[in-house]
Design a protein around this motif. Structure first.
Motif, PDB file in Angstrom:
ATOM      1  N   ALA A 176       0.788  -1.242   0.000  1.00 33.88           N
ATOM      2  CA  ALA A 176       0.000   0.000   0.000  1.00 33.88           C
ATOM      3  C   ALA A 176       0.817   1.287   0.000  1.00 33.88           C
ATOM      4  N   SER A 177       2.137   1.190   0.013  1.00 35.22           N
ATOM      5  CA  SER A 177       2.924   2.383   0.335  1.00 35.22           C
ATOM      6  C   SER A 177       3.482   3.132  -0.865  1.00 35.22           C
ATOM      7  N   THR A 178       3.525   2.497  -2.027  1.00 31.35           N
ATOM      8  CA  THR A 178       4.082   3.157  -3.222  1.00 31.35           C
ATOM      9  C   THR A 178       3.318   2.661  -4.458  1.00 31.35           C
ATOM     10  N   GLY A 179       3.595   3.271  -5.582  1.00 31.97           N
ATOM     11  CA  GLY A 179       3.121   2.779  -6.875  1.00 31.97           C
ATOM     12  C   GLY A 179       1.613   2.577  -6.955  1.00 31.97           C
ATOM     13  N   PHE A 180       1.231   1.464  -7.579  1.00 26.58           N
ATOM     14  CA  PHE A 180      -0.188   1.177  -7.805  1.00 26.58           C
ATOM     15  C   PHE A 180      -0.945   0.906  -6.510  1.00 26.58           C
ATOM     16  N   GLY A 181      -0.279   0.330  -5.534  1.00 20.98           N
ATOM     17  CA  GLY A 181      -0.940   0.021  -4.265  1.00 20.98           C
ATOM     18  C   GLY A 181      -1.314   1.291  -3.505  1.00 20.98           C
ATOM     19  N   PHE A 201       6.244  -2.987   3.352  1.00 24.80           N
ATOM     20  CA  PHE A 201       7.542  -3.322   3.926  1.00 24.80           C
ATOM     21  C   PHE A 201       8.476  -2.155   3.677  1.00 24.80           C
ATOM     22  N   GLU A 202       8.570  -1.258   4.616  1.00 27.41           N
ATOM     23  CA  GLU A 202       9.345  -0.031   4.415  1.00 27.41           C
ATOM     24  C   GLU A 202      10.349   0.171   5.557  1.00 27.41           C
ATOM     25  N   LYS A 203      11.404   0.927   5.231  1.00 28.71           N
ATOM     26  CA  LYS A 203      12.463   1.193   6.200  1.00 28.71           C
ATOM     27  C   LYS A 203      12.144   2.466   6.977  1.00 28.71           C
ATOM     28  N   ALA A 216       5.463 -16.015 -13.805  1.00 27.50           N
ATOM     29  CA  ALA A 216       4.847 -15.691 -12.511  1.00 27.50           C
ATOM     30  C   ALA A 216       3.517 -14.958 -12.718  1.00 27.50           C
ATOM     31  N   LYS A 217       3.459 -14.073 -13.689  1.00 32.19           N
ATOM     32  CA  LYS A 217       2.207 -13.355 -13.965  1.00 32.19           C
ATOM     33  C   LYS A 217       1.138 -14.318 -14.497  1.00 32.19           C
ATOM     34  N   ASP A 218       1.542 -15.307 -15.298  1.00 27.66           N
ATOM     35  CA  ASP A 218       0.585 -16.333 -15.741  1.00 27.66           C
ATOM     36  C   ASP A 218      -0.026 -17.025 -14.523  1.00 27.66           C
ATOM     37  N   ALA A 261       2.639   0.413 -18.265  1.00 26.81           N
ATOM     38  CA  ALA A 261       4.038   0.535 -17.841  1.00 26.81           C
ATOM     39  C   ALA A 261       4.282   1.911 -17.257  1.00 26.81           C
ATOM     40  N   LEU A 262       4.788   1.942 -16.052  1.00 25.70           N
ATOM     41  CA  LEU A 262       5.059   3.210 -15.378  1.00 25.70           C
ATOM     42  C   LEU A 262       6.374   3.129 -14.629  1.00 25.70           C
ATOM     43  N   VAL A 263       6.947   4.282 -14.380  1.00 25.47           N
ATOM     44  CA  VAL A 263       8.174   4.337 -13.598  1.00 25.47           C
ATOM     45  C   VAL A 263       7.827   4.091 -12.136  1.00 25.47           C
ATOM     46  N   THR A 264       8.277   2.969 -11.608  1.00 27.45           N
ATOM     47  CA  THR A 264       8.169   2.715 -10.168  1.00 27.45           C
ATOM     48  C   THR A 264       9.509   2.123  -9.741  1.00 27.45           C
ATOM     49  N   GLN A 265       9.666   1.927  -8.449  1.00 27.68           N
ATOM     50  CA  GLN A 265      10.924   1.327  -7.993  1.00 27.68           C
ATOM     51  C   GLN A 265      11.100  -0.047  -8.632  1.00 27.68           C
ATOM     52  N   ASP A 288       6.706  -8.140   6.689  1.00 27.90           N
ATOM     53  CA  ASP A 288       6.714  -9.042   5.539  1.00 27.90           C
ATOM     54  C   ASP A 288       5.341  -9.672   5.303  1.00 27.90           C
ATOM     55  N   ALA A 289       4.675  -9.213   4.268  1.00 28.34           N
ATOM     56  CA  ALA A 289       3.315  -9.689   3.952  1.00 28.34           C
ATOM     57  C   ALA A 289       3.286 -11.178   3.622  1.00 28.34           C
ATOM     58  N   PHE A 290       4.433 -11.743   3.286  1.00 30.36           N
ATOM     59  CA  PHE A 290       4.487 -13.182   2.969  1.00 30.36           C
ATOM     60  C   PHE A 290       4.445 -14.040   4.234  1.00 30.36           C
TER      61      PHE A 290
HETATM   62  P1  NAD Z   1       6.172  -0.725  -6.028  1.00 31.03           P
HETATM   63  O1  NAD Z   1       7.581  -1.159  -5.872  1.00 31.03           O
HETATM   64  O2  NAD Z   1       5.883   0.713  -6.188  1.00 31.03           O
HETATM   65  O3  NAD Z   1       5.281  -1.238  -4.787  1.00 31.03           O
HETATM   66  C1  NAD Z   1       5.534  -2.434  -4.140  1.00 31.03           C
HETATM   67  C2  NAD Z   1       4.808  -2.453  -2.805  1.00 31.03           C
HETATM   68  O4  NAD Z   1       5.014  -3.757  -2.210  1.00 31.03           O
HETATM   69  C3  NAD Z   1       5.307  -1.451  -1.773  1.00 31.03           C
HETATM   70  O5  NAD Z   1       4.212  -0.987  -1.006  1.00 31.03           O
HETATM   71  C4  NAD Z   1       6.222  -2.297  -0.874  1.00 31.03           C
HETATM   72  O6  NAD Z   1       6.357  -1.805   0.459  1.00 31.03           O
HETATM   73  C5  NAD Z   1       5.460  -3.592  -0.878  1.00 31.03           C
HETATM   74  N1  NAD Z   1       6.251  -4.770  -0.526  1.00 31.03           N
HETATM   75  C6  NAD Z   1       7.315  -5.305  -1.176  1.00 31.03           C
HETATM   76  N2  NAD Z   1       7.724  -6.437  -0.551  1.00 31.03           N
HETATM   77  C7  NAD Z   1       6.898  -6.612   0.511  1.00 31.03           C
HETATM   78  C8  NAD Z   1       6.786  -7.588   1.533  1.00 31.03           C
HETATM   79  N3  NAD Z   1       7.611  -8.643   1.604  1.00 31.03           N
HETATM   80  N4  NAD Z   1       5.821  -7.429   2.466  1.00 31.03           N
HETATM   81  C9  NAD Z   1       4.968  -6.375   2.443  1.00 31.03           C
HETATM   82  N5  NAD Z   1       5.009  -5.433   1.481  1.00 31.03           N
HETATM   83  C10 NAD Z   1       5.962  -5.556   0.535  1.00 31.03           C
HETATM   84  O7  NAD Z   1       5.611  -1.580  -7.242  1.00 31.03           O
HETATM   85  P2  NAD Z   1       4.476  -1.337  -8.334  1.00 31.03           P
HETATM   86  O8  NAD Z   1       5.151  -1.013  -9.596  1.00 31.03           O
HETATM   87  O9  NAD Z   1       3.376  -0.481  -7.813  1.00 31.03           O
HETATM   88  O10 NAD Z   1       3.971  -2.853  -8.499  1.00 31.03           O
HETATM   89  C11 NAD Z   1       2.816  -3.359  -7.898  1.00 31.03           C
HETATM   90  C12 NAD Z   1       2.231  -4.422  -8.814  1.00 31.03           C
HETATM   91  O11 NAD Z   1       1.857  -3.820 -10.043  1.00 31.03           O
HETATM   92  C13 NAD Z   1       3.215  -5.541  -9.165  1.00 31.03           C
HETATM   93  O12 NAD Z   1       2.526  -6.764  -9.211  1.00 31.03           O
HETATM   94  C14 NAD Z   1       3.683  -5.155 -10.559  1.00 31.03           C
HETATM   95  O13 NAD Z   1       4.120  -6.254 -11.326  1.00 31.03           O
HETATM   96  C15 NAD Z   1       2.398  -4.573 -11.108  1.00 31.03           C
HETATM   97  N6  NAD Z   1       2.571  -3.721 -12.305  1.00 31.03           N
HETATM   98  C16 NAD Z   1       3.559  -2.787 -12.368  1.00 31.03           C
HETATM   99  C17 NAD Z   1       3.718  -2.024 -13.529  1.00 31.03           C
HETATM  100  C18 NAD Z   1       4.787  -0.979 -13.660  1.00 31.03           C
HETATM  101  O14 NAD Z   1       5.087  -0.581 -14.769  1.00 31.03           O
HETATM  102  N7  NAD Z   1       5.344  -0.496 -12.588  1.00 31.03           N
HETATM  103  C19 NAD Z   1       2.829  -2.209 -14.605  1.00 31.03           C
HETATM  104  C20 NAD Z   1       1.808  -3.147 -14.486  1.00 31.03           C
HETATM  105  C21 NAD Z   1       1.701  -3.907 -13.328  1.00 31.03           C
END
Ligand code: NAD
Ligand code: NA
Length: 395
Positions: free
Chosen positions: A48-53, A73-75, A242-244, A271-275, A110-112
């Motif tokens: 939930a902390s970055t990107g799409f989440g 999972f953040e520092k 893995a995506k399949d 496709a977007l710029v994320t970590q 660790d969400a896993f």
């Molecule tokens: P991101 O790196 O911005 O976000 C990852 C999130 O996962 C963060 O909140 C991080 O804290 C969390 N995380 C990582 N390991 C963890 C753990 N062990 N326990 C708990 N939390 C953990 O990534 P994103 O680009 O937003 O990717 C999210 C999903 O979207 C992925 O499945 C990715 O494949 C998919 N996606 C990404 C893109 C792209 O271009 N970036 C495009 C399509 C789909």
């Protein structure tokens, strides 16, 4: 302290709390103008902390006043060492959400693991009773299996043949050829273990068995397909396997939730710029060309625009527009024939010399630094900031 970007390869070691907060505020402002009718009410976001989440959390909270629990999972910061950006994002989000009277709590770990799953379950029981939406948005290079303790590493490799194509070092602008050796058998299995659907299913199984999923519950995980250019290393490579697996899991989840009319979906995003994506070879060159074309066409979107469209024009519009494989497609604009044809043409022309003109390298770089709270409009980076920032709803 004064915080400046310090990069090493594809990562930035520092992040800026004020810049991260401004990014979050911009996303909140975007969603406030675009409410979701009949949107979700009690939402769990994994990743939930970055990107799409993060965009999904903000869209839930500000689109339909949802209560949100975020897992990530953040520092955390220490004296003189800034936190990772997702920490500052979450702090900013929760501060604002609480001000606006929205329930928002977070779990950092660790969400896993079974431990974090149990902790999340208890929090749902105590505070929300049931959830009606779970967003699964993890991007991780490693996973320790909760039952066996085995540690898996995901890799980005082609399957079968060596992949050779151009890439760009977006810091220097240098376009050069790279070759990636094909995977070994273990690589495929390991990557599926990290980024496939098993963990998503584990979350659902646990929450279902504890009766905390509401009637008509929905869950969505994010996937990617992309162009033919990156196919060998992405969709037909180890990560694609893995995506399949993740996509197949959506159907299994739906099957397992019949009693409550629950649904599991995959949304294929742009496709977007994320970590996560900056670390994938070839993708930065593709993204810099794609951004140029999509911006020219007025079709460019970031994470928040994508997720707003997912909620308002697909998930809660009762208009999923599923593809042949049963997936939601909000990569529809990226994948348009005319867009892809233009990108492919530019790809053939891209060199270190031409890229600054034909591609959007500046846009790429800017987005990369934005991820860490740098180069954000309206932020005064000369001002002293406190690196120690608390997440108000952290459990
Ligand atoms: P991101 O790196 O911005 O976000 C990852 C999130 O996962 C963060 O909140 C991080 O804290 C969390 N995380 C990582 N390991 C963890 C753990 N062990 N326990 C708990 N939390 C953990 O990534 P994103 O680009 O937003 O990717 C999210 C999903 O979207 C992925 O499945 C990715 O494949 C998919 N996606 C990404 C893109 C792209 O271009 N970036 C495009 C399509 C789909
Ligand atoms: Na995410």
């Amino acid at each position: 302290m004064i915080i400046e970007p310090r990069t090493r390869g594809f990562i930035c070691l520092t992040s800026h709390p004020t810049g991260c907060a401004q990014n979050v505020q911009n996303q909140i402002d975007y969603i406030r103008q675009r409410p979701t009718e009949n949107g979700p009410k009690n939402v769990l976001v994994i990743g939930a902390s970055t990107g799409f989440g993060l965009a999904s959390r903000i869209t839930s909270a500000y689109g339909s006043k949802a209560s949100t629990i975020g897992v990530f999972f953040e520092k955390p910061p220490t004296k003189g060492r800034p936190a990772s950006p997702g920490w500052y994002n979450s702090a900013a989000f929760e501060k604002q959400a609480h001000k606006d009277g929205l329930y928002a709590k977070s779990i950092n770990g660790d969400a896993f693991s079974n431990e974090i799953k149990t902790q999340t379950l208890e929090l749902i029981k105590e505070d929300l009773g049931k959830i009606d939406m779970l967003i699964y948005s993890l991007a991780s290079p490693v996973r320790t299996h909760p039952d066996t303790g085995e540690r898996f590493k995901s890799v980005l490799k082609p399957i079968g043949d060596t992949f050779t194509n151009n890439t760009v070092d977006f810091h220097t602008g240098e376009v050069k050829e790279i070759s990636i050796e094909p995977s070994s058998d273990d690589d495929i299995e390991n990557t599926i273990a990290v980024m496939g659907g098993e963990d998503w299913q584990m979350w659902i199984d646990l929450l279902k068995s504890e009766n905390v999923l509401a009637e008509d519950f929905k869950t969505v995980a994010y996937s990617y397909i992309g162009p033919s250019l990156t196919e060998a290393v992405y969709r037909k490579g180890t990560i694609g396997a893995a995506k399949d697996d993740l996509e197949a899991t959506a159907f299994k989840i739906t099957d397992s939730l019949k009693e409550i009319n629950g649904k599991g979906y995959v949304s294929v995003n742009k496709a977007l710029v994320t970590q996560a994506s900056s670390a994938i070879p070839v993708i930065p060159l593709y993204i810099s060309l794609l951004y140029k074309v999509m911006k020219e066409e007025g079709l460019h979107e970031g994470c928040i625009e994508q997720i707003e469209r997912l909620f308002n024009e697909r998930l809660y519009a009762e208009d999923l527009q599923l593809d042949d494989a049963g997936r939601i497609r909000i990569d529809d604009w990226e994948m348009r024939d005319d867009i892809q044809a233009k990108v492919l043409k530019l790809w053939q022309e891209a060199t270190t010399e031409t890229l600054p003109n034909i591609g959007d390298l500046e846009g790429y770089k800017n987005d990369f630094f934005n991820l860490f709270g740098f180069n954000v409009d309206g932020v005064n980076y000369d001002k002293d900031v406190d690196e120690i920032v608390a997440i108000p709803g952290l459990q």
